[in-house]
Design a protein around this motif. Structure first.
Motif, PDB file in Angstrom:
ATOM      1  N   LEU A   1       0.822  -1.212   0.000  1.00 44.79           N
ATOM      2  CA  LEU A   1       0.000   0.000   0.000  1.00 44.79           C
ATOM      3  C   LEU A   1       0.859   1.267   0.000  1.00 44.79           C
ATOM      4  O   LEU A   1       0.455   2.285  -0.553  1.00 44.79           O
ATOM      5  N   ALA A   2       2.024   1.182   0.640  1.00 45.64           N
ATOM      6  CA  ALA A   2       2.932   2.337   0.691  1.00 45.64           C
ATOM      7  C   ALA A   2       4.344   1.845   0.968  1.00 45.64           C
ATOM      8  O   ALA A   2       4.546   0.782   1.565  1.00 45.64           O
ATOM      9  N   GLN A   3       5.315   2.635   0.530  1.00 40.94           N
ATOM     10  CA  GLN A   3       6.730   2.297   0.729  1.00 40.94           C
ATOM     11  C   GLN A   3       7.364   3.360   1.623  1.00 40.94           C
ATOM     12  O   GLN A   3       7.276   4.560   1.343  1.00 40.94           O
ATOM     13  N   LEU A   4       8.031   2.906   2.713  1.00 39.41           N
ATOM     14  CA  LEU A   4       8.703   3.817   3.623  1.00 39.41           C
ATOM     15  C   LEU A   4      10.189   3.890   3.285  1.00 39.41           C
ATOM     16  O   LEU A   4      10.738   3.013   2.615  1.00 39.41           O
ATOM     17  N   GLU A   5      10.822   4.940   3.787  1.00 39.34           N
ATOM     18  CA  GLU A   5      12.263   5.127   3.596  1.00 39.34           C
ATOM     19  C   GLU A   5      13.014   3.986   4.288  1.00 39.34           C
ATOM     20  O   GLU A   5      12.745   3.648   5.447  1.00 39.34           O
ATOM     21  N   ASN A   6      13.969   3.347   3.575  1.00 40.47           N
ATOM     22  CA  ASN A   6      14.712   2.212   4.127  1.00 40.47           C
ATOM     23  C   ASN A   6      16.196   2.255   3.749  1.00 40.47           C
ATOM     24  O   ASN A   6      16.830   1.224   3.589  1.00 40.47           O
ATOM     25  N   THR A   7      16.739   3.471   3.629  1.00 37.53           N
ATOM     26  CA  THR A   7      18.139   3.616   3.205  1.00 37.53           C
ATOM     27  C   THR A   7      19.084   2.944   4.183  1.00 37.53           C
ATOM     28  O   THR A   7      20.003   2.201   3.784  1.00 37.53           O
ATOM     29  N   ASN A   8      18.891   3.184   5.468  1.00 38.20           N
ATOM     30  CA  ASN A   8      19.787   2.596   6.477  1.00 38.20           C
ATOM     31  C   ASN A   8      19.693   1.074   6.458  1.00 38.20           C
ATOM     32  O   ASN A   8      20.713   0.373   6.556  1.00 38.20           O
ATOM     33  N   VAL A   9      18.469   0.582   6.350  1.00 35.95           N
ATOM     34  CA  VAL A   9      18.285  -0.865   6.327  1.00 35.95           C
ATOM     35  C   VAL A   9      18.951  -1.458   5.096  1.00 35.95           C
ATOM     36  O   VAL A   9      19.590  -2.514   5.159  1.00 35.95           O
TER      37      VAL A   9
END
Length: 376
Positions: free
Chosen positions: A90-98
Motif C-alpha cells: 500500500l505504501a513504501q517507507l524510507e529504508n536507506t539505512n536498512v
C-alpha cells in the motif's frame, strides 16, 4: 240614538273579528348546524415501506499502520476506492539505512563463507596427515610427540571451522533481520478489501496512527437510526432499496436489529448490508426504503382523524345519531403511509371527524358530511 249605538257595537264586533282572524307571525329563527367532514372506519391492507435515514460504513474495518516510527513515506500505492489483495503493498517507507546494513551484512557473509572454505581445507589437510601419522606410529617411524602435535593441529582446525560456521550463522541472522526491517518498510494489506480511508501522504513521517483503513472483503452496509416503533416493524432479511445523494440506488437486506435503544434519544441502529457493486465512500448519507410485510386491518382510519396524547393513548371525535360530538378512546395498531389500524373502540358504522385537530368540543351539535369515497 239606538241606531248610533248599534253601529258602534257592529264596528267593535268587526274589529274583534278582524283581530281574531289575522295569523300570528313566528319570530323564532331556525338553528344552523356547522357541517364537518367525517370518515368511517373501514378494512385496509397496510403494505408499506419504512424510510430510514442512515450512513454508509464498512461492516468490518481494518486499520493498517506500521511499527516503524519517524520514517519518511516515500511512495503511496493505494487510493480510496481501490480494491486490494492480501499482501499487496500500500505504501513504501524510507529504508536507506536498512538497505545499507543489508549490503554490509551480505559482504560480511561472503567473506565469512570464504574463510569457512579455507578453514575446511586446512582441516581436511590436517586430517589427511594425521591419518598417515597413525600408520607411521604403528611401526615407530615417528615419535609420539609428533603424532600428538598433528592431532592438536586437527583439533585446532576443527575449532576454526566451527568458529567460521558460527560467524556465518550470526551474519545470516543479521541478514534475516535486515530483510524483516526492509519488509516492515512496506505497508502491506493484511486482507482482501477496499480502501475506505487513506491518511498516508508522500513525504510525511510515520507515527502510531493508521495509514490506511480497509473495508474487509469490500463489504459495506448502512447504519440507519430507528425508533422503538419502527424497529418493532422490522425483521432480518427484509429487502431494502438504498438511495444515494448522487441519485444511485443500491439493493440490500436488513442484517441486524438493535437489542436496545439509546437512553438519550431513544433511537437504535439498524444495520442494512449492501450487495456488491460500485464503491460507495464510507460516511455517505443514505436514505433506506425497507419493504415491510403486509398487515390486514379490519378497521382503519386516516392518521388525521386520530388524536394522540401519548404514543399509546389515542382518541377520536365521533358524531352520534343526535348529531352530537362525542370523544371516544381507541386502541391503535400499525401506523403506515398516513393510516392507522384501529384495534378497538369503534365500529364500521361510526362517523368520525376527519380532522382531529378541528375546533370541535365534546357536546357540539354538528352536521356530518360524508363525501363520496371518504370512508377511508
Amino acid at each position: 240614538m239606538v241606531g248610533k249605538r248599534s253601529i258602534l257595537i257592529l264596528a267593535l264586533t268587526g274589529l274583534f273579528l278582524t283581530a281574531c282572524g289575522e295569523p300570528k307571525t313566528d319570530t323564532t329563527k331556525p338553528v344552523s348546524l356547522m357541517a364537518v367532514n367525517v370518515v368511517q372506519p373501514a378494512p385496509a391492507v397496510f403494505g408499506a415501506t419504512l424510510v430510514l435515514q442512515g450512513t454508509v460504513t464498512a461492516k468490518e474495518q481494518i486499520a493498517v499502520g506500521t511499527p516503524l516510527q519517524g520514517l519518511q513515506i516515500l511512495r503511496v500505492d493505494a487510493e480510496v476506492g481501490d480494491w486490494v489483495k492480501k499482501g499487496q503493498v500500500l505504501a513504501q517507507l524510507e529504508n536507506t539505512n536498512v538497505q545499507a546494513q543489508l549490503q554490509q551484512h551480505t559482504a560480511q557473509l561472503a567473506k565469512a563463507e570464504a574463510n569457512l572454505r579455507s578453514q575446511q581445507a586446512s582441516l581436511k589437510e590436517a586430517q589427511t596427515l594425521l591419518g598417515r601419522y597413525r600408520e607411521l606410529i604403528k611401526i615407530d617411524a615417528i615419535s609420539r610427540q609428533e603424532f600428538d602435535s598433528q592431532q592438536a593441529k586437527v583439533d585446532t582446525a576443527q575449532a576454526s571451522v566451527q568458529t567460521a560456521q558460527a560467524e556465518i550463522a550470526e551474519i545470516q541472522a543479521q541478514i534475516t533481520s535486515s530483510h524483516h526491517q526492509k519488509d516492515k518498510a512496506k505497508v502491506i494489506a493484511p486482507a482482501d478489501g477496499v480502501v475506505i480511508a487513506r491518511h498516508a501522504q508522500s513525504g510525511s513521517l510515520t507515527d502510531n496512527n493508521a495509514l490506511f483503513v480497509l473495508a474487509k472483503g469490500g463489504v459495506m452496509e448502512v447504519h440507519a437510526q430507528a425508533n422503538a416503533s419502527e424497529i418493532a416493524q422490522l425483521q432480518p432479511s427484509l429487502s431494502a432499496q438504498v438511495q444515494l445523494p448522487d441519485g444511485g440506488v443500491r439493493t440490500g437486506k436488513v442484517r441486524l436489529l438493535p437489542s436496545e435503544v439509546a437512553s438519550n434519544n431513544r433511537l437504535g441502529v439498524v444495520k442494512i448490508s449492501l450487495e456488491q457493486g460500485d464503491f460507495v465512500p464510507s460516511g455517505t448519507p443514505a436514505t433506506t426504503h425497507i419493504r415491510l410485510a403486509d398487515v390486514q386491518a379490519s378497521l382503519a382510519l386516516p392518521m388525521s382523524a386520530v388524536a394522540f396524547t401519548s404514543p399509546t393513548d389515542a382518541s377520536v371525535m365521533v358524531i352520534d345519531q343526535n348529531q352530537t360530538a362525542i370523544r371516544k378512546a381507541v386502541t391503535v395498531g400499525v401506523m403506515r403511509e398516513g393510516q392507522v389500524q384501529i384495534m378497538s373502540g369503534l365500529t364500521a358504522d361510526d362517523l368520525v371527524v376527519k380532522q382531529a385537530g378541528a375546533f370541535i368540543s365534546e357536546g357540539d351539535k354538528l352536521l356530518p358530511r360524508l363525501a363520496q369515497g371518504e370512508n377511508q
